[in-house]
Motif scaffolding. Sequence first.
Motif, PDB file in Angstrom:
ATOM      1  N   ILE A  79      -8.575   1.625   1.940  1.00  0.00           N
ATOM      2  CA  ILE A  79      -7.873   1.169   0.739  1.00  0.00           C
ATOM      3  C   ILE A  79      -8.057  -0.331   0.543  1.00  0.00           C
ATOM      4  CG2 ILE A  79      -5.577   0.795  -0.267  1.00  0.00           C
ATOM      5  CD1 ILE A  79      -4.771   3.509   0.927  1.00  0.00           C
ATOM      6  N   LEU A  80      -7.954  -1.094   1.620  1.00  0.00           N
ATOM      7  CA  LEU A  80      -8.152  -2.543   1.524  1.00  0.00           C
ATOM      8  C   LEU A  80      -9.581  -2.873   1.118  1.00  0.00           C
ATOM      9  CD1 LEU A  80      -6.135  -3.758   4.643  1.00  0.00           C
ATOM     10  CD2 LEU A  80      -5.484  -3.955   2.235  1.00  0.00           C
ATOM     11  N   LEU A 125       0.844  -1.187   0.000  1.00  0.00           N
ATOM     12  CA  LEU A 125       0.000   0.000   0.000  1.00  0.00           C
ATOM     13  C   LEU A 125       0.881   1.239   0.000  1.00  0.00           C
ATOM     14  CD1 LEU A 125      -2.668  -0.990   2.675  1.00  0.00           C
ATOM     15  CD2 LEU A 125      -2.723  -1.388   0.218  1.00  0.00           C
ATOM     16  N   GLU A 126       0.448   2.244  -0.724  1.00  0.00           N
ATOM     17  CA  GLU A 126       1.193   3.503  -0.783  1.00  0.00           C
ATOM     18  C   GLU A 126       0.348   4.604  -0.154  1.00  0.00           C
ATOM     19  OE1 GLU A 126       3.532   3.800  -4.780  1.00  0.00           O
ATOM     20  OE2 GLU A 126       1.719   2.626  -5.150  1.00  0.00           O
ATOM     21  N   ILE A 127       0.872   5.186   0.902  1.00  0.00           N
ATOM     22  CA  ILE A 127       0.186   6.280   1.589  1.00  0.00           C
ATOM     23  C   ILE A 127       1.157   7.458   1.713  1.00  0.00           C
ATOM     24  CG2 ILE A 127      -0.813   7.008   3.789  1.00  0.00           C
ATOM     25  CD1 ILE A 127      -1.970   4.258   4.091  1.00  0.00           C
ATOM     26  N   PHE A 128       0.657   8.630   1.428  1.00  0.00           N
ATOM     27  CA  PHE A 128       1.490   9.827   1.419  1.00  0.00           C
ATOM     28  C   PHE A 128       0.981  10.805   2.480  1.00  0.00           C
ATOM     29  CE2 PHE A 128       1.267   7.873  -2.696  1.00  0.00           C
ATOM     30  CZ  PHE A 128       2.573   7.883  -3.186  1.00  0.00           C
ATOM     31  N   MET A 188      -3.868   4.364   9.669  1.00  0.00           N
ATOM     32  CA  MET A 188      -4.507   3.059   9.831  1.00  0.00           C
ATOM     33  C   MET A 188      -5.938   3.077   9.299  1.00  0.00           C
ATOM     34  SD  MET A 188      -2.037   1.390  10.950  1.00  0.00           S
ATOM     35  CE  MET A 188      -2.915  -0.160  11.148  1.00  0.00           C
ATOM     36  N   HIS A 189      -6.621   4.183   9.508  1.00  0.00           N
ATOM     37  CA  HIS A 189      -7.991   4.327   9.014  1.00  0.00           C
ATOM     38  C   HIS A 189      -8.007   4.298   7.483  1.00  0.00           C
ATOM     39  CE1 HIS A 189     -12.207   5.554   9.553  1.00  0.00           C
ATOM     40  NE2 HIS A 189     -12.041   6.308   8.477  1.00  0.00           N
ATOM     41  N   PRO A 240       0.062  16.181  14.841  1.00  0.00           N
ATOM     42  CA  PRO A 240       0.867  14.978  14.585  1.00  0.00           C
ATOM     43  C   PRO A 240       0.314  13.741  15.294  1.00  0.00           C
ATOM     44  CG  PRO A 240       2.290  16.848  15.051  1.00  0.00           C
ATOM     45  CD  PRO A 240       0.877  17.301  15.351  1.00  0.00           C
ATOM     46  N   GLU A 241      -0.330  13.945  16.419  1.00  0.00           N
ATOM     47  CA  GLU A 241      -0.869  12.805  17.172  1.00  0.00           C
ATOM     48  C   GLU A 241      -1.968  12.078  16.400  1.00  0.00           C
ATOM     49  OE1 GLU A 241       1.348  15.370  19.684  1.00  0.00           O
ATOM     50  OE2 GLU A 241      -0.408  15.852  18.457  1.00  0.00           O
ATOM     51  N   GLU A 242      -2.597  12.757  15.478  1.00  0.00           N
ATOM     52  CA  GLU A 242      -3.679  12.156  14.700  1.00  0.00           C
ATOM     53  C   GLU A 242      -3.175  11.380  13.480  1.00  0.00           C
ATOM     54  OE1 GLU A 242      -7.377  14.875  14.426  1.00  0.00           O
ATOM     55  OE2 GLU A 242      -5.670  16.246  14.636  1.00  0.00           O
TER      56      GLU A 242
END
Length: 217
Positions: free
Chosen positions: A77-78, A2-5, A71-72, A63-65
């Motif tokens: 995406i899945l 998976l690619e997440i930016f 993960m959400h 940043p904490e979010e």
Amino acid sequence: MLEIFIESWDKGFRVQDMGKTMMRLSYEFEMNTANKKKMLREILSNYQVLEDNSNFYLNVSTPEELYPSVMHLITVILKVSDLSYLKRETVRSLFYEYFDSFVQNQVKPKLSIAKNYAPPFDHEKNYVAPYAVLERVQKPIVIFPILNDDKCEESTIILQQYEIKGFENASVAVFENQEDISRKPLARFSDVVGKQFSSFRGNESKIEKYINEFVAA
């Protein structure tokens, strides 16, 4: 893979896939109908993920979010990438359309079939059968396509009322997939229905043959 930016912007951060999910999906699955697009919108809406020109994204302030947002987005995406899920949901959501086409094009040209049929006792049309064969039969053949538990329960109530009112009929149930129906609704339904077909796909010729044979008897 998976690619997440993650991109910083004036209000915090944007977690996104940059259109990669839809690009990969397009190799095997065409998003070419209004119904398929509706399903995609429902997935995104249910998970509260935004979309712009096929880019799935979430905006966060701190940043904490970032970690929970990543993960959400992975979950979404899945979900979208699961081609078998999309195909299955497409078939399920179109079940009644497919069944109606089958009745109109394969069965009705040979028989007169009434749609949304209310028996003589039902003046207020509270107990309507989706389809009914009325001609060339000793008693009406009422036909119930069934997708889920709710439709199974509704059909049970209708057939129970037919029995209570003394309305003689031959009933046929065609499930999208009987294995998807919960045990108790199916057990109650089985007590009142006549012939059942556990699935629609693959049984079209058998359904047509059964109705025609009943008419010819």
